[in-house]
Design an enzyme around this catalytic site. Structure first.
Site, PDB file in Angstrom:
ATOM      1  N   GLY A 177      70.173  37.148  29.606  1.00 46.55           N
ATOM      2  CA  GLY A 177      69.579  38.487  29.411  1.00 46.55           C
ATOM      3  C   GLY A 177      68.739  38.953  28.157  1.00 46.55           C
ATOM      4  N   GLN A 197      65.211  32.134  31.677  1.00 51.11           N
ATOM      5  CA  GLN A 197      66.410  31.616  32.243  1.00 51.11           C
ATOM      6  C   GLN A 197      67.249  31.164  31.054  1.00 51.11           C
ATOM      7  OE1 GLN A 197      67.005  32.496  35.254  1.00 51.11           O
ATOM      8  NE2 GLN A 197      69.005  31.861  35.490  1.00 51.11           N
ATOM      9  N   ILE A 198      66.775  30.454  30.207  1.00 49.56           N
ATOM     10  CA  ILE A 198      67.489  29.778  28.956  1.00 49.56           C
ATOM     11  C   ILE A 198      67.843  30.802  28.381  1.00 49.56           C
ATOM     12  CG2 ILE A 198      67.304  28.407  26.929  1.00 49.56           C
ATOM     13  CD1 ILE A 198      65.572  26.457  28.878  1.00 49.56           C
ATOM     14  N   ARG A 233      72.760  29.669  20.501  1.00 47.24           N
ATOM     15  CA  ARG A 233      73.506  30.473  21.281  1.00 47.24           C
ATOM     16  C   ARG A 233      74.841  29.693  21.670  1.00 47.24           C
ATOM     17  NH1 ARG A 233      75.362  35.541  23.060  1.00 47.24           N
ATOM     18  NH2 ARG A 233      75.637  35.397  25.399  1.00 47.24           N
ATOM     19  N   GLU A 284      38.807  32.474  35.645  1.00 44.97           N
ATOM     20  CA  GLU A 284      38.213  31.247  35.850  1.00 44.97           C
ATOM     21  C   GLU A 284      38.484  30.316  36.679  1.00 44.97           C
ATOM     22  OE1 GLU A 284      36.799  29.685  32.050  1.00 44.97           O
ATOM     23  OE2 GLU A 284      37.395  31.494  30.767  1.00 44.97           O
ATOM     24  N   SER A 337      36.492  35.255  43.533  1.00 41.74           N
ATOM     25  CA  SER A 337      36.595  33.604  43.899  1.00 41.74           C
ATOM     26  C   SER A 337      35.298  33.244  44.625  1.00 41.74           C
ATOM     27  CB  SER A 337      37.671  33.381  45.114  1.00 41.74           C
ATOM     28  OG  SER A 337      38.936  33.511  44.549  1.00 41.74           O
ATOM     29  N   GLU A 340      43.977  28.404  43.795  1.00 40.54           N
ATOM     30  CA  GLU A 340      43.645  27.858  45.163  1.00 40.54           C
ATOM     31  C   GLU A 340      42.310  27.270  45.092  1.00 40.54           C
ATOM     32  OE1 GLU A 340      45.188  30.832  44.293  1.00 40.54           O
ATOM     33  OE2 GLU A 340      46.900  30.665  45.583  1.00 40.54           O
ATOM     34  N   ILE A 398      36.090  42.502  33.081  1.00 40.33           N
ATOM     35  CA  ILE A 398      35.300  41.598  31.967  1.00 40.33           C
ATOM     36  C   ILE A 398      36.221  41.655  30.960  1.00 40.33           C
ATOM     37  CG2 ILE A 398      32.908  41.548  30.902  1.00 40.33           C
ATOM     38  CD1 ILE A 398      33.243  40.939  34.198  1.00 40.33           C
ATOM     39  N   PRO A 457      33.421  43.655  42.428  1.00 37.51           N
ATOM     40  CA  PRO A 457      34.296  44.052  43.488  1.00 37.51           C
ATOM     41  C   PRO A 457      34.332  43.152  44.550  1.00 37.51           C
ATOM     42  CG  PRO A 457      33.096  46.123  42.607  1.00 37.51           C
ATOM     43  CD  PRO A 457      32.641  44.805  41.963  1.00 37.51           C
TER      44      PRO A 457
HETATM   45  C1  LIG Z   1      42.565  39.992  32.981  1.00 39.75           C
HETATM   46  C2  LIG Z   1      41.481  39.364  33.607  1.00 39.75           C
HETATM   47  C3  LIG Z   1      40.310  38.783  32.872  1.00 39.75           C
HETATM   48  C4  LIG Z   1      39.078  38.536  33.318  1.00 39.75           C
HETATM   49  N1  LIG Z   1      37.997  38.174  32.651  1.00 39.75           N
HETATM   50  C5  LIG Z   1      36.923  37.973  33.392  1.00 39.75           C
HETATM   51  C6  LIG Z   1      35.649  37.918  32.487  1.00 39.75           C
HETATM   52  O1  LIG Z   1      35.803  37.964  31.373  1.00 39.75           O
HETATM   53  N2  LIG Z   1      34.476  37.629  33.258  1.00 39.75           N
HETATM   54  C7  LIG Z   1      34.314  37.548  34.711  1.00 39.75           C
HETATM   55  O2  LIG Z   1      33.502  37.574  35.157  1.00 39.75           O
HETATM   56  N3  LIG Z   1      35.766  37.807  35.299  1.00 39.75           N
HETATM   57  C8  LIG Z   1      36.751  37.854  34.723  1.00 39.75           C
HETATM   58  N4  LIG Z   1      37.951  37.955  35.399  1.00 39.75           N
HETATM   59  C9  LIG Z   1      37.777  37.999  36.744  1.00 39.75           C
HETATM   60  C10 LIG Z   1      38.532  36.401  37.390  1.00 39.75           C
HETATM   61  O3  LIG Z   1      38.076  35.530  37.061  1.00 39.75           O
HETATM   62  C11 LIG Z   1      38.949  37.142  39.048  1.00 39.75           C
HETATM   63  O4  LIG Z   1      39.645  38.132  39.041  1.00 39.75           O
HETATM   64  C12 LIG Z   1      39.407  35.714  39.582  1.00 39.75           C
HETATM   65  O5  LIG Z   1      38.132  34.976  39.788  1.00 39.75           O
HETATM   66  C13 LIG Z   1      39.628  36.103  41.132  1.00 39.75           C
HETATM   67  O6  LIG Z   1      38.918  36.882  41.897  1.00 39.75           O
HETATM   68  P1  LIG Z   1      39.440  38.200  42.597  1.00 39.75           P
HETATM   69  O7  LIG Z   1      40.324  38.934  41.535  1.00 39.75           O
HETATM   70  O8  LIG Z   1      38.360  38.945  43.202  1.00 39.75           O
HETATM   71  O9  LIG Z   1      40.595  37.633  43.686  1.00 39.75           O
HETATM   72  P2  LIG Z   1      39.850  37.209  45.196  1.00 39.75           P
HETATM   73  O10 LIG Z   1      38.689  36.127  45.169  1.00 39.75           O
HETATM   74  O11 LIG Z   1      39.931  38.328  46.145  1.00 39.75           O
HETATM   75  O12 LIG Z   1      41.394  36.203  45.307  1.00 39.75           O
HETATM   76  C14 LIG Z   1      42.522  36.889  46.017  1.00 39.75           C
HETATM   77  C15 LIG Z   1      43.378  35.681  46.514  1.00 39.75           C
HETATM   78  O13 LIG Z   1      42.931  34.789  47.694  1.00 39.75           O
HETATM   79  C16 LIG Z   1      42.804  33.340  47.311  1.00 39.75           C
HETATM   80  N5  LIG Z   1      41.359  32.988  47.915  1.00 39.75           N
HETATM   81  C17 LIG Z   1      40.157  33.576  47.685  1.00 39.75           C
HETATM   82  N6  LIG Z   1      39.297  32.653  48.313  1.00 39.75           N
HETATM   83  C18 LIG Z   1      39.925  31.699  48.715  1.00 39.75           C
HETATM   84  C19 LIG Z   1      39.717  30.400  49.495  1.00 39.75           C
HETATM   85  N7  LIG Z   1      38.472  30.177  50.126  1.00 39.75           N
HETATM   86  N8  LIG Z   1      40.625  29.541  49.899  1.00 39.75           N
HETATM   87  C20 LIG Z   1      42.141  29.760  49.475  1.00 39.75           C
HETATM   88  N9  LIG Z   1      42.345  30.670  48.786  1.00 39.75           N
HETATM   89  C21 LIG Z   1      41.335  31.800  48.481  1.00 39.75           C
HETATM   90  C22 LIG Z   1      42.641  33.611  45.770  1.00 39.75           C
HETATM   91  O14 LIG Z   1      42.900  32.138  45.238  1.00 39.75           O
HETATM   92  C23 LIG Z   1      43.518  34.689  45.390  1.00 39.75           C
HETATM   93  O15 LIG Z   1      44.957  34.109  45.461  1.00 39.75           O
HETATM   94  C24 LIG Z   1      39.239  38.270  34.933  1.00 39.75           C
HETATM   95  C25 LIG Z   1      40.340  39.010  35.610  1.00 39.75           C
HETATM   96  C26 LIG Z   1      41.436  39.182  34.776  1.00 39.75           C
HETATM   97  C27 LIG Z   1      42.757  39.853  35.772  1.00 39.75           C
END
Ligand SMILES: Cc1cc2nc3c(=O)[nH]c(=O)nc-3n(C[C@H](O)[C@H](O)[C@H](O)COP(=O)(O)OP(=O)(O)OC[C@H]3O[C@@H](n4cnc5c(N)ncnc54)[C@H](O)[C@@H]3O)c2cc1C
Length: 381
Positions: free
Chosen positions: A340, A336-337, A268, A363, A132, A367, A157, A128
């Site tokens: 509807g 778009q191409i 089309r 991954e 990033s 950003e 995950i 949580p």
């Molecule tokens: C479908 C799905 C599958 C996933 N699978 C895995 C998995 O298998 N294992 C795993 O460990 N994780 C997994 N993830 C997690 C994923 O890697 C994270 O959601 C991702 O790294 C972003 O973290 P966050 O969601 O906390 O976003 P945040 O870090 O809160 O970011 C929110 C926004 O703020 C921006 N931001 C954050 N810091 C900065 C900065 N320093 N400068 C500029 N912009 C910034 C981000 O780019 C983003 O736009 C998964 C996520 C999803 C949705």
């Protein structure tokens, strides 16, 4: 310099394309709509050697290189991007850290099962408060005799609840920041491991994404990956390779968008002629084809590089950033191409648009990729 795939990689591409188009593509809409886990796709990929192919031959795998793995993820994602996620997580995020950082004992314990897909793998870094900023881990691992006791909560995950083993990151020394993080192999069946329900997602709906809850989980000390304190290094090294997989996933989605757009533009008719006669449509297709080519070249280069000595974070980030941006942009154009008809489920184009979005997020978000690339270019890494 040679821009052609060699015989070996051409054979991989031919085989996986045939399987993906004849089986996976046929079931993709069903899995997208139901959100069921695609066990029959997993079975097909396992039986044909594509899932687990990155495991070295000495442990029962094919020892496939990163380019072969990227080609497989691309072709699978062209058919069904959700299954592409499953392949990337298993073949790269779970297998790669074990191969590169696991002890001989740990490799012998898990790699044969990952090769045969008797066990499915997952990678649990995100929390949580650690998205990033992955170094902000709160999950704790306390040493107790010849065990570590893990407590914490991982979120988002992929393969959560279905995977049998998880590469889990946890803090072993709170005083050391990112150097106090360690990596562990945690089994699904260990007491205290539980899972949240699958998230109800926008795209890649068949790849289950869940919380992984660790409540006093006793993990044998031998399941420590690498040394204590090496976890963050292992996480980043794994993501460097994993990003090639996500770039390949984006390339596959983009190829599917182009395939569908070309077909539809020729079929089309409006104003007495096919859509493909309108310059506005031709230009969209030209840009789609050009960006697809560039994305694929960056991705294959990155795949080639990561199997060679050196640090290739800039190149893998460039491939992921470019390919995911292009996939998002052009899947919107593909809708778009189709007008509807692109907006309704039947043509499968809106699914590509929904699936593409995740490649800009996981991954490392776009950003974060900008930060990595600019750091290298400006000489700050
Ligand atoms: C479908 C799905 C599958 C996933 N699978 C895995 C998995 O298998 N294992 C795993 O460990 N994780 C997994 N993830 C997690 C994923 O890697 C994270 O959601 C991702 O790294 C972003 O973290 P966050 O969601 O906390 O976003 P945040 O870090 O809160 O970011 C929110 C926004 O703020 C921006 N931001 C954050 N810091 C900065 C900065 N320093 N400068 C500029 N912009 C910034 C981000 O780019 C983003 O736009 C998964 C996520 C999803 C949705």
């Amino acid at each position: 310099m040679d821009f052609e795939l060699d015989e070996e990689h051409l054979t991989v591409r031919e085989g996986i394309r045939k399987l993906a188009q004849s089986r996976l593509a046929q079931r993709a809409d069903h899995y997208d709509q139901t959100g069921e886990y695609p066990w029959d796709d997993v079975k097909d990929l396992a039986e044909n050697g594509y899932l687990g192919m990155t495991v070295p031959e000495e442990f029962g795998g094919l020892g496939a290189d990163s380019l072969a793995n990227a080609i497989v993820i691309e072709e699978v994602s062209r058919a069904d991007a959700a299954v592409g996620t499953i392949v990337d997580v298993h073949n790269t995020l779970a297998v790669d850290p074990l191969v590169r950082f696991g002890s001989q004992r740990l490799k012998e314990k898990y790699l044969p099962g990952l090769a045969s897909v008797e066990i499915l793998g997952a990678y649990a870094l995100t929390e949580p408060d650690a998205g990033s900023n992955a170094a902000n881990q709160k999950t704790l691992a306390e040493k107790s005799g010849d065990e570590y006791i893990l407590n914490g909560r991982k979120i988002f995950i992929s393969n959560g609840g279905v995977a049998d083993v998880y590469v889990v990151y946890a803090v072993t020394d709170k005083t050391k920041g990112s150097k106090g993080i360690s990596a562990f192999i945690v089994e699904k069946d260990m007491a205290g491991v539980s899972f949240g329900p699958p998230e109800d997602k926008l795209g890649i709906r068949a790849s289950h994404t869940t919380e992984v809850i660790l409540d006093n989980v006793h993990v044998p000390a031998e399941n420590l990956l690498g040394q204590e304190g090496e976890g963050y290094k292992i996480a980043l090294a794994t993501l460097d390779k994993g990003r090639v997989g996500i770039a390949a996933q984006a390339v596959g989605i983009l190829q599917a968008a182009l395939d569908k757009s070309v077909k539809y533009a020729k079929e089309r008719e409006q104003f007495g002629q096919p859509l493909s006669y309108f310059q506005a449509i031709q230009f969209k297709i030209a840009e789609m084809a050009m960006d697809l080519d560039a994305a694929r070249l960056l991705t294959y280069r990155a795949a080639w590089l990561v199997d060679r000595p050196g640090r290739w974070s800039k190149e893998t980030s460039m491939a992921k950033l470019f390919a995911s941006t292009a996939a998002m942009k052009h899947t919107v154009q593909a809708v778009q191409i189709h007008g509807g008809y692109g907006y309704v489920r039947e043509y499968g184009v809106e699914r590509l648009m929904r699936d593409a979005k995740i490649t800009e997020i996981y991954e490392g978000t776009s950003e974060i990729q900008h930060i990595i690339i600019s750091g290298f270019v400006l000489g700050e890494k």
